[in-house]
Design a protein around this motif. Sequence first.
Motif, PDB file in Angstrom:
ATOM      1  N   ILE A 252       2.467   8.037  -6.848  1.00 17.74           N
ATOM      2  CA  ILE A 252       1.925   6.849  -7.506  1.00 17.74           C
ATOM      3  C   ILE A 252       2.969   5.730  -7.515  1.00 17.74           C
ATOM      4  CG2 ILE A 252       1.176   5.940  -9.738  1.00 17.74           C
ATOM      5  CD1 ILE A 252      -0.169   8.661 -10.190  1.00 17.74           C
ATOM      6  N   TRP A 253       4.200   6.104  -7.820  1.00 21.24           N
ATOM      7  CA  TRP A 253       5.298   5.149  -7.858  1.00 21.24           C
ATOM      8  C   TRP A 253       5.508   4.515  -6.477  1.00 21.24           C
ATOM      9  CZ3 TRP A 253      10.244   4.824  -5.732  1.00 21.24           C
ATOM     10  CH2 TRP A 253      11.112   3.902  -6.366  1.00 21.24           C
ATOM     11  N   LEU A 254       5.459   5.370  -5.463  1.00 17.16           N
ATOM     12  CA  LEU A 254       5.629   4.900  -4.086  1.00 17.16           C
ATOM     13  C   LEU A 254       4.508   3.929  -3.726  1.00 17.16           C
ATOM     14  CD1 LEU A 254       7.705   5.732  -1.864  1.00 17.16           C
ATOM     15  CD2 LEU A 254       5.844   7.025  -0.819  1.00 17.16           C
ATOM     16  N   GLY A 255       3.295   4.250  -4.148  1.00 18.75           N
ATOM     17  CA  GLY A 255       2.138   3.380  -3.906  1.00 18.75           C
ATOM     18  C   GLY A 255       2.375   1.993  -4.469  1.00 18.75           C
ATOM     19  N   TRP A 256       2.857   1.935  -5.706  1.00 16.82           N
ATOM     20  CA  TRP A 256       3.138   0.637  -6.323  1.00 16.82           C
ATOM     21  C   TRP A 256       4.203  -0.124  -5.528  1.00 16.82           C
ATOM     22  CZ3 TRP A 256       0.642  -2.174  -9.718  1.00 16.82           C
ATOM     23  CH2 TRP A 256      -0.280  -1.552 -10.557  1.00 16.82           C
ATOM     24  N   LEU A 257       5.248   0.592  -5.088  1.00 19.24           N
ATOM     25  CA  LEU A 257       6.340  -0.038  -4.342  1.00 19.24           C
ATOM     26  C   LEU A 257       5.805  -0.684  -3.069  1.00 19.24           C
ATOM     27  CD1 LEU A 257       9.472  -0.311  -4.361  1.00 19.24           C
ATOM     28  CD2 LEU A 257       9.473   1.586  -2.727  1.00 19.24           C
ATOM     29  N   ILE A 258       5.016   0.085  -2.317  1.00 15.96           N
ATOM     30  CA  ILE A 258       4.467  -0.436  -1.063  1.00 15.96           C
ATOM     31  C   ILE A 258       3.554  -1.621  -1.348  1.00 15.96           C
ATOM     32  CG2 ILE A 258       2.955   0.107   0.890  1.00 15.96           C
ATOM     33  CD1 ILE A 258       4.040   3.005   0.715  1.00 15.96           C
ATOM     34  N   GLY A 259       2.725  -1.488  -2.372  1.00 18.51           N
ATOM     35  CA  GLY A 259       1.811  -2.568  -2.742  1.00 18.51           C
ATOM     36  C   GLY A 259       2.548  -3.857  -3.040  1.00 18.51           C
ATOM     37  N   THR A 260       3.618  -3.748  -3.820  1.00 21.00           N
ATOM     38  CA  THR A 260       4.395  -4.933  -4.175  1.00 21.00           C
ATOM     39  C   THR A 260       5.026  -5.559  -2.932  1.00 21.00           C
ATOM     40  OG1 THR A 260       4.934  -3.724  -6.188  1.00 21.00           O
ATOM     41  CG2 THR A 260       6.127  -5.787  -5.807  1.00 21.00           C
ATOM     42  N   ALA A 261       5.561  -4.715  -2.062  1.00 20.43           N
ATOM     43  CA  ALA A 261       6.202  -5.210  -0.846  1.00 20.43           C
ATOM     44  C   ALA A 261       5.200  -5.983   0.019  1.00 20.43           C
ATOM     45  CB  ALA A 261       6.801  -4.043  -0.062  1.00 20.43           C
ATOM     46  N   VAL A 262       4.003  -5.404   0.186  1.00 18.65           N
ATOM     47  CA  VAL A 262       2.974  -6.058   0.994  1.00 18.65           C
ATOM     48  C   VAL A 262       2.594  -7.410   0.382  1.00 18.65           C
ATOM     49  CG1 VAL A 262       0.562  -5.912   1.746  1.00 18.65           C
ATOM     50  CG2 VAL A 262       2.057  -3.925   1.962  1.00 18.65           C
ATOM     51  N   PHE A 263       2.464  -7.422  -0.944  1.00 18.14           N
ATOM     52  CA  PHE A 263       2.095  -8.655  -1.634  1.00 18.14           C
ATOM     53  C   PHE A 263       3.145  -9.753  -1.370  1.00 18.14           C
ATOM     54  CE2 PHE A 263       2.457 -11.401  -5.384  1.00 18.14           C
ATOM     55  CZ  PHE A 263       1.175 -11.919  -5.423  1.00 18.14           C
ATOM     56  N   LEU A 264       4.415  -9.389  -1.516  1.00 12.44           N
ATOM     57  CA  LEU A 264       5.475 -10.378  -1.324  1.00 12.44           C
ATOM     58  C   LEU A 264       5.481 -10.895   0.109  1.00 12.44           C
ATOM     59  CD1 LEU A 264       8.368  -8.798  -3.416  1.00 12.44           C
ATOM     60  CD2 LEU A 264       7.030 -10.857  -3.921  1.00 12.44           C
ATOM     61  N   TYR A 265       5.250  -9.992   1.056  1.00  9.46           N
ATOM     62  CA  TYR A 265       5.252 -10.370   2.461  1.00  9.46           C
ATOM     63  C   TYR A 265       4.113 -11.358   2.750  1.00  9.46           C
ATOM     64  CZ  TYR A 265       5.106  -9.913   7.525  1.00  9.46           C
ATOM     65  OH  TYR A 265       5.100 -10.183   8.857  1.00  9.46           O
ATOM     66  N   CYS A 266       2.934 -11.038   2.235  1.00  9.26           N
ATOM     67  CA  CYS A 266       1.787 -11.920   2.450  1.00  9.26           C
ATOM     68  C   CYS A 266       2.032 -13.283   1.819  1.00  9.26           C
ATOM     69  CB  CYS A 266       0.523 -11.316   1.836  1.00  9.26           C
ATOM     70  SG  CYS A 266      -0.003  -9.823   2.630  1.00  9.26           S
ATOM     71  N   TRP A 267       2.617 -13.263   0.649  1.00  8.16           N
ATOM     72  CA  TRP A 267       2.912 -14.508  -0.046  1.00  8.16           C
ATOM     73  C   TRP A 267       3.781 -15.403   0.841  1.00  8.16           C
ATOM     74  CZ3 TRP A 267       1.169 -17.075  -4.073  1.00  8.16           C
ATOM     75  CH2 TRP A 267       1.930 -18.148  -4.545  1.00  8.16           C
ATOM     76  N   ARG A 268       4.768 -14.772   1.519  1.00  7.29           N
ATOM     77  CA  ARG A 268       5.670 -15.555   2.357  1.00  7.29           C
ATOM     78  C   ARG A 268       4.908 -16.201   3.508  1.00  7.29           C
ATOM     79  NH1 ARG A 268      10.375 -12.783   5.335  1.00  7.29           N
ATOM     80  NH2 ARG A 268       9.557 -13.984   7.102  1.00  7.29           N
ATOM     81  N   ILE A 269       3.995 -15.427   4.122  1.00  6.68           N
ATOM     82  CA  ILE A 269       3.231 -15.986   5.246  1.00  6.68           C
ATOM     83  C   ILE A 269       2.379 -17.162   4.787  1.00  6.68           C
ATOM     84  CG2 ILE A 269       1.392 -15.499   6.897  1.00  6.68           C
ATOM     85  CD1 ILE A 269       2.397 -12.650   7.031  1.00  6.68           C
ATOM     86  N   ILE A 270       1.705 -16.974   3.636  1.00 11.86           N
ATOM     87  CA  ILE A 270       0.867 -18.058   3.117  1.00 11.86           C
ATOM     88  C   ILE A 270       1.730 -19.290   2.855  1.00 11.86           C
ATOM     89  CG2 ILE A 270      -0.528 -18.789   1.139  1.00 11.86           C
ATOM     90  CD1 ILE A 270      -1.367 -15.812   0.883  1.00 11.86           C
ATOM     91  N   SER A 271       2.853 -19.048   2.246  1.00  9.56           N
ATOM     92  CA  SER A 271       3.759 -20.136   1.887  1.00  9.56           C
ATOM     93  C   SER A 271       4.229 -20.900   3.132  1.00  9.56           C
ATOM     94  CB  SER A 271       4.938 -19.535   1.116  1.00  9.56           C
ATOM     95  OG  SER A 271       6.033 -20.382   1.162  1.00  9.56           O
ATOM     96  N   GLU A 272       4.525 -20.162   4.208  1.00  6.55           N
ATOM     97  CA  GLU A 272       4.976 -20.830   5.444  1.00  6.55           C
ATOM     98  C   GLU A 272       3.880 -21.713   6.034  1.00  6.55           C
ATOM     99  OE1 GLU A 272       6.236 -17.655   7.917  1.00  6.55           O
ATOM    100  OE2 GLU A 272       8.210 -17.536   6.966  1.00  6.55           O
TER     101      GLU A 272
END
Lengths: 271, 291
Positions: free
Chosen positions: A23-43
């Motif tokens: 479950i913890w790992l799931g949250w970690l991956i989820g957060t990472a994906v979110f941050l990555y997507c945010w960067r693309i949108i921002s660019e």
Amino acid sequence: MPTRTLNGTKVWQRRDRATQFRIWLGWLIGTAVFLYCWRIISENTEWEFVQDAHIQALDMASRMVPPRWSYTPTILRPLWDTINIATLGTVCAVAIATPVAFLAARNTTPSLLVARPLALMIVVSSRSINSLIWALMLVLIMGPGVVAGIVAITLRSIGFVGKLLYEAIEEIDERQVEAIIATGASRPQVLLYGIVPQILPAFAGISVYRWDINIRESTVLGLVGAGGIGLELQASVNILAWNQVTLIFIAILGSVVLSEWVSAKIRHAII
Amino acid sequence: MLKIENLTKRYPTGDLALNGVSLEVAKGEVVALIGPSGAGKSTLIRTINRLVEPTSGRILLNGVNLPSLGSRALRRARRTIGMIFQEFALVERLTVMENVLSGQLGYVSFWRSLIRKFPQSIIDEAFRLLERVGLEEFYDKRADALSGGQRQRVGIARALLQNPEILLVDEPTASLDPKTSRQIMRLITELTSERGLGAIINIHDVPLAMLFVKRIVGLRQGEIVYDGDPDGLTSERLTDIYGEEDWTATVRKKGSDQEEEDNGEENDDDLPQAAMSLSRREAAGRQAGRK
Ligand SMILES: Nc1ncnc2c1ncn2[C@@H]1O[C@H](COP(=O)(O)OP(=O)(O)OP(=O)(O)O)[C@@H](O)[C@H]1O
Ligand SMILES: [Mg+2]
């Protein structure tokens, strides 16, 4: 397992260690994906435009008030069209979706291998295309106008009504149906006495709910030429007549509130 | 009148619910079917009107072999078989009258049933039946507004409006309190004798069955292990049917049998000790019995 023995006492935890870790790992991956997507949108965003958005919004708002009340007579007719598109579309959709639902429901379908998949196909394909897109295609096929709007609403609603209705049919109490079968009733009679009374409240609720949604959806159909108040909306936006747009918004708001009220009343009366 | 020969039912899941059951019910005879949970009691009566399709065997109703009938003939045969359910199985959103009239569906056309236009003679009969079961004032109430006992009375009226020759009754009292249970059992047995109806009554409450029914059939794991009168149902026989237990409270004492029945309403409360101690045991048995 959630219990383990520690110094001779049984310790209970909500989850065991491996589950907790996953479950913890799931949250970690989820957060990472979110941050990555945010960067693309921002660019891909021109931040200069976003930065003065509030100024633009204020500017537009100032041009939207006061509403141009003298425009009211012009939009009454399209507003009436819109309500008609929604109502007729819903009526046609319910008429078509009801037999489809009986074909799709596991406990009433005449054949699990042919009729049911076919009915489910109809439901799925109708649901997967937005009414605006249906309207876009229908305007090309049938030309602009109210009829294209009605057909678009119908096609879109068949899936919605069909799906909810066939789920309601599958959830009925089979014992009541068996009791009717045991009297020697024919299949149509079993449908009439055993099944229809059980799904009637769901049927009414679903139809009214879809009508309510359709009032809202039909307001935008005019944007692609399928009749109704959306036509006026587009015309006003095109000539930057924002005070007319405000009036149209008020009209739409009014009809949506009205439809909410009517559907709440009807549902209350039936259930 | 009803003759079951070598009836076997194996569910698609592999459960052998009935294993070569043979049973004969004469015209006007009432049979109580007892047995532990999962013994196949419901399966047995549901194969008779083919709510459950039998795997093999013959079921002869007045000489007609029910398992071999096509759908039209089956519907005609079902009209003569009334069914009463544990959970009443009334159509909840229809009125009491509509529920009772649905017993006639096998006789009227689709169109008439659609517009609820039943022949006047049938409506008269429906009112007579409602009066007989004590619900004449309730005809226009919706079924979901009734209590359990009242619903079961409507269920009985519906089954009788079919003008059946035999009643299949699946645990008519299991959802009712002890007093209502007795009233319902009395009503069913009275009506069967008034009309000369045969009946098979599934029932968990052994003392109640012994009180009202003269022939008891015990079923265990899909096989008949007892068939006889209530007096023959000794501790050993009950152990055969249900398994090891202290049955002294259940077994009927010699000489005490008919009195309770004759005294009728007044001592409706003297039975429950035995009845309730048994049903508690059964509740435990139910849990243990399910694999
Ligand atoms: N629809 C079904 N599918 C598969 N197995 C079933 C089905 N209905 C019943 N069975 C099995 O058949 C056996 C007999 O069940 P049945 O319901 O006839 O017992 P019963 O004597 O009526 O029990 P109860 O007293 O609890 O009502 C059981 O082992 C049960 O698990
Ligand atoms: Mg049962």
